[in-house]
Write an enzyme that holds these catalytic residues in place. Structure first.
Site, PDB file in Angstrom:
ATOM      1  N   HIS A   1      18.734  52.282  30.830  1.00 21.15           N
ATOM      2  CA  HIS A   1      18.621  53.342  31.827  1.00 21.15           C
ATOM      3  C   HIS A   1      19.941  53.570  32.555  1.00 21.15           C
ATOM      4  O   HIS A   1      19.959  54.228  33.608  1.00 21.15           O
ATOM      5  CB  HIS A   1      17.511  53.001  32.822  1.00 21.15           C
TER       6      HIS A   1
ATOM      7  N   LYS B   1      49.456  38.679  42.125  1.00 23.39           N
ATOM      8  CA  LYS B   1      49.452  37.641  43.162  1.00 23.39           C
ATOM      9  C   LYS B   1      50.796  37.593  43.890  1.00 23.39           C
ATOM     10  O   LYS B   1      50.852  37.426  45.115  1.00 23.39           O
ATOM     11  CB  LYS B   1      49.154  36.276  42.540  1.00 23.39           C
TER      12      LYS B   1
ATOM     13  N   GLU C   1      40.830  37.838  29.343  1.00 26.83           N
ATOM     14  CA  GLU C   1      41.918  36.996  29.837  1.00 26.83           C
ATOM     15  C   GLU C   1      42.571  36.239  28.686  1.00 26.83           C
ATOM     16  O   GLU C   1      43.747  35.895  28.747  1.00 26.83           O
ATOM     17  CB  GLU C   1      41.404  36.021  30.901  1.00 26.83           C
TER      18      GLU C   1
END
EC number: 5.3.1.9
Length: 552
Positions: free
Chosen positions: A388, A516, A357
């Site tokens: 793993h 948004k 960000e």
């Protein structure tokens, strides 16, 4: 020197020298460097009072580090650090100072914004937070039926969630056992619903964290939590069970929270840098004032180191320069975070926001388009779980992936030989990534195991490890509040340094806004019968929701 236009940094002599140096050294093997330099670890590590950065397992020489340090000087890093400390508006797009390090200042420090020392007001607000958290911890603050608070639910998103969530999990050994702290951030109703399962309205406190108190995801969850609360309580009881972290007094009052139960932070504190502020109230309730102050003190120790240490011996600066080296000059594009501590399981997510960000930008601080690579994709997983999951790619894939390993030397949980084995795995992975295993070494192993003929020919290339994968190893004595503070502050400053070098404003986040805006437009369309007016894909997905989704 501060750059004022596009391409000045990448037209400098040191930039060109770094490109030439990368081309001339890109085939150098780290295993050869270690064999040739008996003191390589000493030359490429920094120890700050128990916080060790080992950066010797990187594709660098002394010349590499010299050039990178010179790049930081040419970029005017010292000037930018000083500008930040003096409260200048280095958040250029929003015309704001950047002063999150004042949140962990001592009472004698002076950090000024608009000519006013902000340290006293920081300490006054901290005192309010500590006093309130202590009332919860000491069972003085009770719910509407007189019962003490047993569950604390922090409602926030982004910086209002990631930092506190990480700190509460990391510092679990220091927390009270009879108060549980929960976090709700997702707009998916499952997050809130599952969190509230088994909770009692009479013993639950909600912390609603939003600087503007207008963040849609946070307010939707907050109002839903309030509705759940009022199933068993009266409206007048809200004041005993909801507090706010915000700077919007009127919006907080409209929600039903009294102003005296609002804790504030300031516009010179970005959300992703706010865990040190009132945003950390949930952490304070969990671990108490003494341990939270140790958390702040650890960050302040890293601040002072960052402000004063020479660049070549400066932990955040060196971390940043290595990131620039790989991302911009090697084209690595990603950076992996592997904490070998269960308590740091949320660290990769926290650093994703902090780094991406801040520096995930293609436009410079003065609006110019940048024509070189900037912030990397940050990802990772905790400890041996990562081995793993994706270590196959790290060891034998086709991509260069710089890694950070974070390792506490001591564990809070002495279960058998668990921690010794964990340490062994961490150190083994850093060595294996650096050293690799040559075809000659593999051949000797296979022959010693009696493998011959076609099977040997088939297995040989499969078992070769190219190595030469770079990594930093950050070693701390233990995962304590102090060392956690040092760790998070180191990464904060690292991100800032990289932003300075790339010419980025690391303190805005315009990229989160467009989605948004579209969401506000699409939300009413989902419940409408009118044909949507988007692209064919979005239109089809809206129609699919209308026909197959559930309306609410």
């Amino acid at each position: 020197m501060r750059f004022q236009s596009i391409n000045e940094i990448n037209l400098t002599s040191v930039w060109a020298q770094l490109h030439l140096h990368q081309r001339s050294t890109r085939h150098v093997e780290m295993r050869d460097l270690f064999e040739a330099e008996s003191d390589r670890f000493l030359n490429f590590s920094i120890d700050l009072n128990g916080f060790l950065l080992d950066f010797s397992k990187n594709r660098i020489t002394g010349r590499s580090l010299d050039l990178l340090v010179e790049l930081s000087k040419v970029a005017g890093l010292s000037d930018w650090v000083e500008a930040a400390r003096l409260g200048e508006q280095i958040n250029t797009s929003e015309h704001r100072a950047v002063m999150h390090f004042a949140l962990r200042a001592s009472v004698d420090d002076v950090y000024s914004v608009d000519g006013q020392n902000v340290v006293p007001v920081v300490h006054r607000e901290l005192r309010r937070c500590f006093d309130f958290s202590e009332k919860i911890r000491q069972k003085i603050w009770c719910g509407f039926n007189g019962s003490p608070i047993r569950d604390v639910v922090n409602i926030g998103i982004g910086g209002s969630d990631l930092g506190p969530r990480l700190a509460v999990q990391a510092l679990h050994p220091y927390a009270l056992s009879d108060i549980r702290v929960h976090f709700v951030s997702n707009l998916d109703g499952a997050d809130l619903a599952q969190t509230l399962e088994g909770l009692d309205q009479a013993t639950t406190l909600f912390i609603v964290s939003s600087k503007s108190f207008s963040t849609p995801e946070t307010l939707d969850n907050a109002y839903a939590a309030k509705a759940w609360f009022l199933q068993k309580a009266q409206g007048s009881d809200v004041s005993k069970h909801f507090v706010a972290i915000s700077s919007n007094v009127e919006a907080v009052k409209d929600f039903g929270i009294a102003p005296e139960q609002m804790f504030r932070f300031w516009d010179w504190v970005g959300g992703r840098y706010s865990v040190w502020s009132a945003i950390g109230l949930s952490v304070m309730i969990a671990i108490g004032e003494r341990h939270f102050r140790a958390f702040l003190d650890g960050a302040r120790e890293m601040d002072q180191h960052f402000f004063t240490a020479p660049h070549e011996k400066n932990i955040p600066v060196v971390m940043a320069l290595l990131g620039v080296w790989y991302n911009t000059f090697y084209g690595a594009h990603t950076h992996a975070i592997m904490p070998y501590a269960h308590g740091l399981a949320r660290l990769p997510a926290y650093l994703q926001q902090l780094d991406m960000e801040s520096n995930g930008k293609r436009v410079g601080r003065f609006g110019e388009m940048l024509d070189f690579d900037t912030g990397p994709v940050v990802w990772g997983e905790v400890g041996v779980n990562s081995q793993h999951a994706f270590f196959q790619l790290l060891h034998q894939g086709t991509r260069l992936v710089p890694c950070d390993f974070i390792l506490p030397l001591r564990s809070h949980y002495a279960i058998g030989q668990h921690h010794q084995q964990l340490v062994a795995n961490c150190l083994a992975q850093t060595e294996a990534l650096m050293r690799g295993k040559t075809d000659t070494e593999v051949l000797e192993e296979l022959q010693a195991a009696g493998v011959t003929g076609e099977l040997l020919d088939a297995l040989l290339p499969q078992k070769v490890f190219p190595g030469n994968q770079p990594s930093n190893t950050i070693v701390i004595d233990e995962l304590s509040p102090h060392f956690l503070g040092m760790l998070l502050a180191a990464y904060e400053h690292k991100v800032f340094v990289q932003g300075v070098i790339w010419g980025i404003n690391s303190f805005d986040q315009w990229g989160v806004e467009y989605g948004k805006q579209l969401a506000k437009r699409i939300a009413p369309e989902l419940a409408s019968t009118k044909p949507p007016k988007h692209d064919s894909s979005t239109n089809a997905l809206i129609e699919r929701y209308r026909t197959r989704g559930c309306r609410s």
